[in-house]
Design an enzyme around this catalytic site. Structure first.
Site, mmCIF file in Angstrom:
data_model
loop_
_atom_site.group_PDB
_atom_site.id
_atom_site.type_symbol
_atom_site.label_atom_id
_atom_site.label_comp_id
_atom_site.label_asym_id
_atom_site.label_seq_id
_atom_site.Cartn_x
_atom_site.Cartn_y
_atom_site.Cartn_z
ATOM 1 N N ILE A 533 -10.893 64.119 -4.373
ATOM 2 C CA ILE A 533 -10.313 62.968 -5.073
ATOM 3 C C ILE A 533 -9.665 63.339 -6.405
ATOM 4 O O ILE A 533 -8.942 62.541 -6.986
ATOM 5 C CB ILE A 533 -11.379 61.873 -5.307
ATOM 6 C CG1 ILE A 533 -12.550 62.441 -6.131
ATOM 7 C CG2 ILE A 533 -11.851 61.291 -3.994
ATOM 8 C CD1 ILE A 533 -13.572 61.384 -6.520
ATOM 9 N N SER A 535 -8.782 66.949 -9.373
ATOM 10 C CA SER A 535 -8.857 68.377 -9.676
ATOM 11 C C SER A 535 -8.603 68.576 -11.152
ATOM 12 O O SER A 535 -8.078 67.698 -11.841
ATOM 13 C CB SER A 535 -7.830 69.164 -8.857
ATOM 14 O OG SER A 535 -6.511 68.760 -9.187
ATOM 15 N N PHE A 538 -11.288 73.262 -14.321
ATOM 16 C CA PHE A 538 -12.590 73.787 -13.932
ATOM 17 C C PHE A 538 -12.712 73.993 -12.431
ATOM 18 O O PHE A 538 -13.483 74.811 -11.951
ATOM 19 C CB PHE A 538 -13.681 72.808 -14.389
ATOM 20 C CG PHE A 538 -13.442 71.399 -13.889
ATOM 21 C CD1 PHE A 538 -13.855 70.993 -12.633
ATOM 22 C CD2 PHE A 538 -12.764 70.491 -14.685
ATOM 23 C CE1 PHE A 538 -13.608 69.715 -12.177
ATOM 24 C CE2 PHE A 538 -12.512 69.212 -14.239
ATOM 25 C CZ PHE A 538 -12.936 68.817 -12.971
ATOM 26 N N GLY A 539 -11.984 73.187 -11.628
ATOM 27 C CA GLY A 539 -12.123 73.211 -10.177
ATOM 28 C C GLY A 539 -11.668 71.893 -9.578
ATOM 29 O O GLY A 539 -10.632 71.345 -9.980
ATOM 30 N N LYS A 540 -12.471 71.333 -8.645
ATOM 31 C CA LYS A 540 -12.096 70.106 -7.967
ATOM 32 C C LYS A 540 -13.266 69.124 -7.948
ATOM 33 O O LYS A 540 -14.429 69.523 -8.074
ATOM 34 C CB LYS A 540 -11.650 70.388 -6.533
ATOM 35 C CG LYS A 540 -10.362 71.204 -6.443
ATOM 36 C CD LYS A 540 -9.934 71.415 -4.998
ATOM 37 C CE LYS A 540 -8.632 72.203 -4.927
ATOM 38 N NZ LYS A 540 -8.171 72.412 -3.530
ATOM 39 N N VAL A 541 -12.922 67.830 -7.790
ATOM 40 C CA VAL A 541 -13.922 66.775 -7.670
ATOM 41 C C VAL A 541 -13.823 66.167 -6.280
ATOM 42 O O VAL A 541 -12.719 65.848 -5.812
ATOM 43 C CB VAL A 541 -13.712 65.681 -8.750
ATOM 44 C CG1 VAL A 541 -14.737 64.573 -8.586
ATOM 45 C CG2 VAL A 541 -13.805 66.283 -10.145
ATOM 46 N N LYS A 554 -18.641 67.714 -8.485
ATOM 47 C CA LYS A 554 -17.724 68.485 -9.337
ATOM 48 C C LYS A 554 -17.988 69.965 -9.079
ATOM 49 O O LYS A 554 -19.002 70.514 -9.498
ATOM 50 C CB LYS A 554 -17.971 68.132 -10.801
ATOM 51 C CG LYS A 554 -17.058 68.841 -11.793
ATOM 52 C CD LYS A 554 -17.382 68.370 -13.217
ATOM 53 C CE LYS A 554 -16.490 69.035 -14.239
ATOM 54 N NZ LYS A 554 -16.809 68.582 -15.618
ATOM 55 N N ASP A 652 -15.644 65.876 -26.309
ATOM 56 C CA ASP A 652 -14.476 65.699 -25.437
ATOM 57 C C ASP A 652 -14.363 64.248 -25.001
ATOM 58 O O ASP A 652 -14.063 63.952 -23.849
ATOM 59 C CB ASP A 652 -14.578 66.618 -24.228
ATOM 60 C CG ASP A 652 -13.246 66.741 -23.474
ATOM 61 O OD1 ASP A 652 -12.202 66.385 -24.064
ATOM 62 O OD2 ASP A 652 -13.252 67.168 -22.315
#
Length: 924
Positions: A533, A535, A538-541, A554, A652
Site C-alpha cells: 500500500i 513505500s 526505508f522499504g515498503k508498507v 512496515k 519527525d
C-alpha cells in the site's frame, strides 16, 4: 584529530583557547552577579552601607556588626564598594533631537546665540544639564561611600575577603576602575596579590577591563605584574587577549617579560596576532617579542594571524628585521600556508607563497596534505584553488602517502564547484587512496567517487560517476569498479565500514530480542494476504491479516545506505514503539526479528490513511470541529510521549506520520527517528533528522542538543497545515523552507480568518526560542477550549439552517468526517467504519461530533454548518486585535507570491472562504 580521510577543522590549542575565553566570560558573569546583587532583606547597618552616610554608619558600627555578611558572602565593605561604583561607566540616555515641544517660547532677554541654536543643540544643552545633575549626585554618593570605607577599614574590615562568587572588594573596584578607592585599599591592604575566582588578582581584573589608572596604582604599590591565574595567563596575556592597548604599553614599560609563556606555551604575541590587534602587535615587537617562538603545538605568530586572515599583521611579521620563517611547521606539520589554505584566505596565501617560495607548495602535513589538498578540504575559496593550480610546482593529481588526491578531499567534504574545477584541470577520478594504518593485505582502494558516496554527496557522486574526459574511452571514465554495462546510480559500500556496521547491527538485534516480549516476536509467514500500500526510503508498507485483524506491515531493507543503517533505525523504532501504549499512538503489534532479510514492524492498520493524503492528495473537506479534534488527538499523543518516565522525542512529526481512522480521529505514527530524551545528555543527537519542511530551526542549524520543544515547533506547522489545508511554504523546496524558518525566522502566513486563539497558539508554538514554546499540556487545554466554543457555536446556529440545503451536496460536496461517513483508504478504496475497533477507553477525553450533537442528523455529507468562526468571517471580522495591520495595509505590501513583506510574522491576503463555501453560505 581526524582520520586519514579528514583533518580535524580545529586543533587542540584552538579548542583550549575557546575554553579559556569561555572561562573569562563566565568569570565576568559572576562579577556582574556581585555588582547587581539584589539588596533585599538587609539589616539596618547593611542598608546604611548601601545608601547611607558615614555618620549613620558610625552609629551602628561595633565589633560585632563590622563582620556582618550577606547570604552570598559579601561583607559591609563589598556593599560600600557597590554603592561607590554603581554610577561608573553608566551612559546617559540620549534625548530625542526631534522632541522640541515646549521649547518654542523664548524670553525677550534670550541672547542671539541662544536663538541661533538648533533643536539638536538645545537637546544637547538639556542633556548636559541632566548629566551634570546626575554627576553631582553620583559624586556625593561616592564621597559618602569612601568615607564609609575609611571608617570600616579603621574598624578592621579586611578588603581581601572574597564573596561566594570569588571576588573581594579590591577586585570589584579594580574591575570597575575606581582608582581613588583602590588607593584607599592599598594603604590598608597587607597583600595585593590575593586571588579570587579563576585565581585572578586585582591586577588581572584591571587589565581585563582596561583600567589603566588602576593598573598603574597597583603596579606602583608592588603588585606582581607577572602573576599567573588558573590558566597560567599573566596580566600582559589578558591585556593582549582583550586588546587593551594602553594597558599593554604600560606593562611593557614596567619591564614585564614580553615573551612570557602561557598555559600551552602561548606568548602575548600569539594572542595579539590571533586577535588581529595591529597596534598591540607593534608594541610587542618593539619590546623584543620573538616571532619565531612556538607554543606547545608548534604554532608561531604567523600561524595565529593567518588562521583569521589578518593580512596587515602578516605583512608586519614578515618584515626582514624580525627574521621570520614561513617554513616552520607545527606539530601537525602544518606550515602557515597550510593554515591559510584550510581557512581559505587568498591574499594571505599569496603573500606567504611570495615570501617562502614555491617549495611551500610541496610541503606535506601529518595527513600527507599539501596546501592544494588543504584548500580543497576547506573549500572556502575557489579562487585560491585556481591560483594554486596555476603554480608550476603544483600537480592536480598529487597523491599523499595514503594515495588521496585533492579531488578525494573536495569530494569527501562536498565542495561541488571545487570538484568541477579540479576535473577541468585534469584531475584523475581513478586514482585510489589506502588507509596506511591498515595491514596491506586488508587495505581497500578507494576512489574519489567512493569518498563522495561515503559522505552522501549525491551531486558530486553523480558527476564523478558519469564524467568522461574528452577523447578518453568510456572504460577509463567509468573506472574498474563499475561494470561497463551498468548505468544505474547506487551506493558503493566500503568493506571496512560495512564490516564494522554488521558487527554493531548484530549486537543491536540480539539486545532487541531480549527486550521484546515473546508474544510480540512474529514471522512474516503468520501474516496473510499481504498487499503493498505504500513505500519509502526505508522499504515498503503492506496491508495484511494477523489473528483475524487487519494490520500494517512496515518492511525494512536489510542493507547499508550510507549515513544511517536501516538496521539501526529498525532497532530504534522497535525499541521505542514497543514500549508505547496509548489510544493516540498507533498500536504496536509485534516485530519480525529472526531473519535480517525479513525485518518488519507490525502495527494496527489505520484505514483513513495519513493526514497528508487526506488534505493534499484526496483533498477532502473537513469541518472546523473535526480539524480541532484531530489536532487535539495529536497533541495528546505527543503529551503522552513527552511525559513518559523516560520521555521520548519524536523528531519527525509531520502530516505523513499522522494517521486518521474512519471517523477522522488521529494517531501518531512512525518512530524511526525517535529517541529517548535521556540520550540528549549522554551523546550528541543526530543532526537534521526527519522531514525538512516540518523541522524546527534548532534542529536544522546542526544543533545536537535540542529538546522536546522541537516537537512543539513541528506540531505548530502541522496545526497550520491542518487549518489552512496547504503545505507549509508550498512554493519552496523542503530545504529552502527549513532554511527560511531557521535563518530568516519566516513562518507560514497567518490567515486573517484564523481565530485569534489559534493565531496566538501558533505564534507561541513556533517561537524561535525553544524555551518560550508551550508544552503539550498547555496546547491541549487551549485546543479543548476551542473545541467547546466551536460546539456551542454550532448548536446556536442549528436553528438557522435552511431546509433547501438538504440537497446541496450534489453540487458542492462538503465532506465532514464523522462516525457514519466513510473515508478512502491509501489504496483509493472506501472502507466502512468499524466501530468495534474503538473501545471506550480510546474515546475517553475525545469530543466526536456524533456524541456531542445527537440532535443533528449526520448523513455522511453534512452541509454547511455555520460555525462561530465562519460567522465572524462572513461579517468581515478578523480574529486579530486592533493593533494588527488592516487588510489595505497588508495588501499594499504584498509580493507576487501573496506574502506580505516587512513583518516578523507573515500574513496572507486570501479569501475568507474557499469558493464552494461562499456559494454554500449564499443559501442562508
Amino acid at each position: 584529530m581526524g582520520n586519514y580521510k579528514s583533518r580535524s577543522r580545529s586543533t587542540c590549542s584552538q579548542e583550549l583557547h575557546k575554553k579559556i575565553l569561555q572561562n573569562y566570560v563566565n568569570l565576568e558573569h559572576k562579577m556582574q552577579e556581585d555588582l547587581n546583587v539584589e539588596l533585599e532583606n538587609l539589616t539596618e547597618i547593611q542598608q546604611v552601607c548601601s545608601n547611607g552616610s558615614a555618620d549613620q554608619l558610625a552609629k551602628h558600627l561595633n565589633s560585632e556588626t563590622v563582620g556582618e555578611r550577606l547570604d552570598n558572602g559579601m561583607t559591609l565593605l563589598h556593599l560600600c564598594c557597590l554603592a561607590a561604583v554603581s554610577g561608573k561607566n553608566d551612559s546617559v540616555k540620549e534625548l530625542d533631537c526631534n522632541d522640541t515641544e515646549g521649547k518654542s517660547n523664548v524670553s525677550y532677554n534670550t541672547s542671539v546665540l541662544q536663538l541661533m541654536r538648533s533643536p539638536r543643540e538645545k537637546g544637547d544643552h538639556e542633556d548636559r544639564t541632566r548629566e551634570h545633575v546626575n554627576e553631582q549626585s553620583t559624586k556625593t554618593r561616592n564621597r559618602e561611600a569612601r568615607e564609609q570605607i575609611r571608617l570600616l577599614l579603621k574598624k578592621g574590615a579586611d578588603p581581601a575577603i572574597i564573596s561566594k562568587n570569588g571576588f573581594s572588594p579590591l577586585h570589584i573596584v579594580s574591575y570597575k576602575g575606581d582608582v581613588e578607592i583602590v588607593r584607599l585599599f592599598l594603604e590598608n591592604c597587607s597583600h595585593l596579590d590575593h586571588t579570587g575566582a579563576g585565581s585572578l588578582t586585582a591586577l588581572h581584573l584591571s587589565c581585563l577591563s582596561g583600567q589603566l589608572e588602576v593598573t598603574q596604582a597597583l603596579a606602583q604599590r608592588g603588585a606582581n605584574i607577572e602573576a599567573r591565574d588558573a590558566v597560567s595567563y599573566s596580566p600582559l596575556h589578558i591585556a593582549c587577549l582583550y586588546g587593551n592597548e594602553t594597558v599593554v604599553e604600560y606593562l611593557l614599560s614596567r619591564g614585564v617579560d614580553v615573551n612570557i609563556s602561557g598555559s600551552v606555551g602561548d606568548r602575548p604575541l600569539h594572542l595579539a596576532a590571533d586577535r588581529g590587534d595591529y597596534k598591540v602587535v607593534q608594541l610587542l615587537l618593539k619590546k623584543g617579542a620573538r616571532v619565531r617562538l612556538q607554543d606547545e603545538e608548534g604554532n608561531t605568530a604567523l600561524h595565529c594571524c593567518v588562521r583569521n586572515g589578518y593580512l596587515n599583521i602578516l605583512n608586519l611579521l614578515l618584515q626582514p628585521q624580525y627574521r621570520n620563517d614561513a617554513h616552520i611547521p607545527n606539530v601537525y606539520l602544518d606550515t602557515p600556508l597550510h593554515v591559510a589554505c584550510y581557512e581559505g584566505w587568498f591574499e594571505c596565501s599569496k603573500t606567504l607563497l611570495t615570501f617562502g617560495g614555491s617549495g611551500l607548495l610541496l610541503k606535506e602535513n601529518l595527513w600527507g596534505e599539501t596546501p592544494l589538498h588543504a584548500a580543497c578540504t576547506g573549500g572556502y575559496c575557489i579562487d585560491l584553488v585556481d591560483f594554486l593550480l596555476s603554480q608550476n610546482s603544483t600537480s592536480v593529481n598529487y597523491q599523499s602517502p595514503d594515495g588521496h588526491t585533492p579531488l578525494h578531499s573536495a569530494a569527501f567534504h562536498g565542495h561541488l564547484k571545487i570538484v568541477q574545477l579540479l576535473l577541468s584541470h585534469g584531475a584523475d577520478i581513478n586514482l585510489t587512496a589506502r588507509d596506511r594504518y591498515v595491514p596491506f593485505d586488508k587495505k581497500e582502494e578507494q576512489t574519489p567517487l567512493m569518498w563522495a558516496y561515503d559522505q552522501g554527496h549525491d551531486s558530486i557522486a553523480n558527476i564523478l560517476k558519469h564524467f568522461r574526459r574528452p577523447g578518453m574511452c568510456d572504460e577509463y571514465a567509468r573506472g574498474e569498479y563499475l561494470s561497463p554495462l551498468d548505468t544505474s546510480y547506487f551506493p558503493i559500500p566500503s568493506p571496512i565500514g560495512k564490516l564494522r556496521t554488521m558487527i554493531q547491527e548484530k549486537i543491536d538485534v540480539l539486545h532487541l530480542r531480549t527486550l521484546i516480549p515473546p508474544h510480540q516476536h512474529l514471522s512474516l509467514a503468520e501474516i496473510e494476504n499481504l498487499e503493498n500500500i505504500d513505500s519509502g526510503s526505508f522499504g515498503k508498507v503492506y496491508k495484511g491479516r494477523f489473528n483475524d485483524k487487519i494490520v500494517a506491515v512496515k518492511r525494512y531493507r536489510a542493507n547499508m545506505t550510507y549515513g544511517k543503517s536501516d538496521v539501526e533505525m529498525f532497532c530504534r523504532e522497535v525499541s521505542v514503539h514497543g514500549s508505547l501504549d496509548s489510544p493516540y499512538i498507533v498500536k504496536f503489534v509485534g516485530a519480525c526479528l529472526q531473519d535480517p532479510s525479513q525485518f518488519a514492524i507490525v502495527t494496527e492498520y489505520v484505514p483513513g490513511g495519513s493526514l497528508f493524503s487526506t488534505l493534499h492528495e484526496q483533498k477532502r473537506s473537513i469541518d472546523t470541529l473535526t480539524r480541532f479534534n484531530i489536532a487535539t488527538d495529536v497533541a495528546r499523543g505527543m503529551h503522552y510521549l513527552h511525559t513518559l518516565p523516560q520521555p521520548i522525542i519524536h523528531r519527525d512529526l509531520n502530516s505523513h506520520n499522522i494517521l486518521l481512522s474512519n471517523d477522522c480521529r488521529a494517531r501518531v505514527a512512525d518512530f524511526g527517528e525517535s529517541r529517548f530524551v535521556r540520550n540528549i545528555f549522554e551523546e550528541n543527537m543526530t543532526k537534521q533528522p526527519g522531514n525538512l519542511r516540518w523541522m524546527a530551526p534548532e534542529v536544522f542549524t546542526q544543533c545536537t542538543q535540542y529538546s522536546i520543544k522541537a516537537d512543539v515547533f513541528s506540531f505548530g506547522l502541522c496545526l497550520w497545515e491542518l487549518l489552512a489545508s496547504e503545505l507549509p511554504f508550498a512554493h519552496l523546496k523542503p530545504a529552502a523552507a527549513a532554511a527560511d524558518m531557521a535563518y530568516k525566522h519566516s513562518r507560514p502566513p497567518l490567515d486573517l480568518s484564523f481565530p485569534m486563539e489559534v493565531s496566538v497558539l501558533l505564534e507561541k508554538a513556533w517561537h524561535k526560542i525553544p524555551e518560550e514554546r508551550p508544552d503539550f499540556e498547555q496546547i491541549i487545554e487551549e485546543l479543548e477550549a476551542l473545541c467547546k466554543s466551536q460546539i456551542v457555536a454550532m448548536q446556536d446556529g442549528s436553528g438557522h439552517m435552511s431546509p433547501h440545503l438538504h440537497h446541496h451536496h450534489h453540487h458542492h460536496p462538503l465532506h465532514v468526517c464523522c462516525t457514519t461517513c466513510s473515508c478512502a483508504s491509501p489504496t483509493g478504496s472506501t472502507t466502512p467504519t468499524d466501530s468495534s475497533q474503538h473501545t471506550s477507553s480510546e474515546l475517553s477525553g475525545r469530543t466526536p461530533a456524533t456524541l456531542l450533537l445527537p440532535s443533528f442528523r449526520w448523513n455522511g455529507h453534512v452541509t454547511a454548518l455555520r460555525t462561530k468562526w465562519e460567522q465572524e468571517a462572513s461579517r468581515g471580522q478578523t480574529a486579530f486585535k486592533s493593533s494588527h495591520p488592516t487588510i489595505e495595509e497588508l495588501r499594499s505590501r504584498m509580493n507576487n507570491n501573496g506574502y506580505v513583506e516587512g513583518n516578523t510574522y507573515q500574513y496572507r491576503i486570501a479569501p475568507v472562504f474557499s469558493k464552494h463555501r461562499k456559494q454554500t453560505l449564499q443559501h442562508y
